[in-house]
Scaffold this active site. Structure first.
Site, short mmCIF file in Angstrom:
data_model
loop_
_atom_site.label_atom_id
_atom_site.label_comp_id
_atom_site.label_asym_id
_atom_site.label_seq_id
_atom_site.Cartn_x
_atom_site.Cartn_y
_atom_site.Cartn_z
CE LYS A 67 -7.48 -28.22 -29.32
NZ LYS A 67 -6.10 -28.13 -28.77
CE LYS A 91 -8.91 -17.75 -27.06
NZ LYS A 91 -7.44 -17.92 -27.18
CE LYS A 103 -3.28 -21.00 -22.86
NZ LYS A 103 -3.92 -20.44 -24.05
CB THR A 187 -3.49 -17.28 -33.98
OG1 THR A 187 -3.44 -18.62 -33.48
CG2 THR A 187 -3.96 -16.36 -32.87
CG ASN A 218 2.48 -18.38 -35.47
OD1 ASN A 218 1.26 -18.30 -35.53
ND2 ASN A 218 3.18 -19.16 -36.28
CB SER A 349 -6.60 -26.47 -32.43
OG SER A 349 -5.26 -26.12 -32.21
N1 GLU Z 1 -3.01 -21.31 -27.36
C1 GLU Z 1 -3.95 -20.93 -28.34
C2 GLU Z 1 -5.03 -20.05 -27.74
O1 GLU Z 1 -4.81 -19.38 -26.76
C3 GLU Z 1 -4.51 -22.11 -29.12
C4 GLU Z 1 -5.20 -23.14 -28.32
C5 GLU Z 1 -5.52 -24.39 -29.11
O2 GLU Z 1 -5.25 -24.44 -30.29
O3 GLU Z 1 -6.06 -25.32 -28.49
O4 GLU Z 1 -6.09 -19.89 -28.28
#
Ligand code: GLU
Length: 421
Positions: A67, A91, A103, A187, A218, A349
């Site tokens: 993810k 994370k 990613k 976030t 954001n 998410s």
């Molecule tokens: N891009 C965001 C992060 O760095 C969200 C990733 C997601 O929602 O999968 O955490």
């Protein structure tokens, strides 16, 4: 191996020292599971074609499908994508989501593309990576310079290829296409929940706490808005071009309205003592909480000794480098690490993905009621590990995450298991 990745991976070794973890776990996490590179060739509005380098990395899927977001930025490269995927692995483990980390990114300046070119690029990304991603394999989301509309184009392209809607393939979608309420500010809200939960431990009192945020995208905007509403004093803000400081405090909503009108922060409404400065200068101003919420590697070896904030909340991914971390820790400053502080985004998410799978959607209240305790529980656990092992908060977060990843790796059997006759 790139410099950013090499530095990021050191966190693994440091964390492992504090855990009685099997060697297999570290061996497995040394490199990404798989990475795919592609060249996206799209037709521009003037009839010419242009190519853009793109990547998707699935770092580790021991705990579940990978993810992580997709970033559109001129500086995107393989090193950065791998590092961001590594961070996502930890994370997701910190917040106990049933995911591994991934990613993606495209090296592109979105400001130089028209809307139709941006749509073609987003669709081309899905065409190139369609076999790599999937609702139970690898689930992208927004990141820097990608948003709900980009996710909508990507979801639509995937649906066309699969010949059926597959909303669970991507998160951060518009609500009308199966997005979750509360994903937009998740976030910033997650960081806000973490800070408020640890407030007493950090010795903060809202009305007396001066906050500086670097970045006004954001994540930072919503965090500033929520803190301001609870009485925190927002004294500094910045965007990619400039920074503003008012020791008497500012209203982030009024500043955002000004930014939308004028496309900048200069001359923003304040309480009368507004100063303009550079982004670098802003980081070194006197305050109680500093929230870097823009790019990685902002607080580095060179400027860390000048950072005065006793508490730093990392809303961006990787804004404090390992060398800076050491200096801040020695000076008694506390860094609440990215893998905890900005995990609210990926947590909602996850809620979106769960709702897509169930076909049953939650109210905004339900989203908040589920997000808050998750952030609070994990913030408390990380804090306890920090106290128990007498380590900095980042190491504590990695220890906490690695423990969970380790259990998943070990559940497949360790050397002791296979050596049995
Ligand atoms: N891009 C965001 C992060 O760095 C969200 C990733 C997601 O929602 O999968 O955490």
């Amino acid at each position: 191996m790139g410099a950013l990745f090499t530095k990021a991976r050191k966190r693994l070794k440091t964390a492992a020292k504090h855990l009685n973890i099997h060697k297999d776990v570290i061996e497995r996490l040394k490199y990404p599971k798989e990475t795919l590179a592609a060249n996206l060739v799209i037709r521009m509005d003037d009839g010419s074609v242009k190519s853009f380098k793109a990547w998707r990395c699935r770092y580790d899927d021991t705990r579940g499908p990978t993810k992580g977001g997709i970033r559109f930025h001129p500086a995107v490269n393989l090193d950065e994508v791998m590092t961001l995927a590594f961070w996502m692995t930890f994370k997701c483990a910190v917040t106990n989501l049933p995911y591994g980390g991934g990613k993606g990114g495209v090296s592109v300046d979105v400001h130089k593309l028209s809307r139709t070119e941006l749509e073609r690029l987003s669709r081309a990304y899905v065409q190139a990576f369609s076999r790599f991603i999937g609702p139970d394999r690898d689930i992208p989301a927004p990141d820097m310079y990608t948003n709900g509309i980009v996710m909508a184009w990507m979801a639509d392209e995937y649906a066309k290829m699969a010949d059926m809607p597959q909303p669970g393939v991507i998160t951060g979608k518009p609500i009308a296409l199966g997005g979750s309420l509360g994903r937009d500010d998740a976030t910033g809200r997650g960081g806000y929940y973490v800070l408020r939960h640890l407030e007493a431990d950090l010795g903060l009192v809202p009305e007396k706490t001066r906050v500086i945020l670097q970045g006004f995208g954001n994540a930072s905007f919503h965090c500033a808005r929520l803190l301001h509403a609870d009485g925190y004093k927002i004294i500094g803000l910045s965007d990619s071009k400039s920074a503003i400081l008012d020791p008497d405090g500012m209203d982030p909503i009024a500043v955002m309205e000004h930014k939308q009108k004028t496309r900048g922060l200069s001359g923003a409404p304040s309480n009368g003592r507004l100063q303009e400065m550079t982004n670098a200068e802003l980081l070194e101003q006197e305050c109680d909480v500093l929230i870097p919420g823009a790019m990685e590697s902002q607080i580095i070896l060179e400027n860390a000794p000048n950072v005065k904030a006793p508490v730093i909340l990392e809303l961006a991914n990787g804004p404090v480098t390992p060398a800076a971390d050491e200096i801040l820790h020695k000076n008694g400053q506390i860094v609440i690490p990215d893998i905890l502080a900005n995990a609210g985004g990926v947590t909602v998410s996850y809620f979106e993905w769960v709702q897509n799978k169930a076909g049953y959607y939650w109210s905004l209240d339900e989203v908040h009621q589920k997000l808050r305790p998750m952030m609070q529980t994990e913030a408390r656990r990380v804090w306890d590990v920090k106290l128990e092992k007498d380590i900095d908060m980042r190491t504590a977060a990695y220890v906490h995450a690695l423990d969970r990843i380790g259990s998943a790796v070990e559940a497949h059997g360790t050397k002791a298991f296979f050596a049995q006759k």
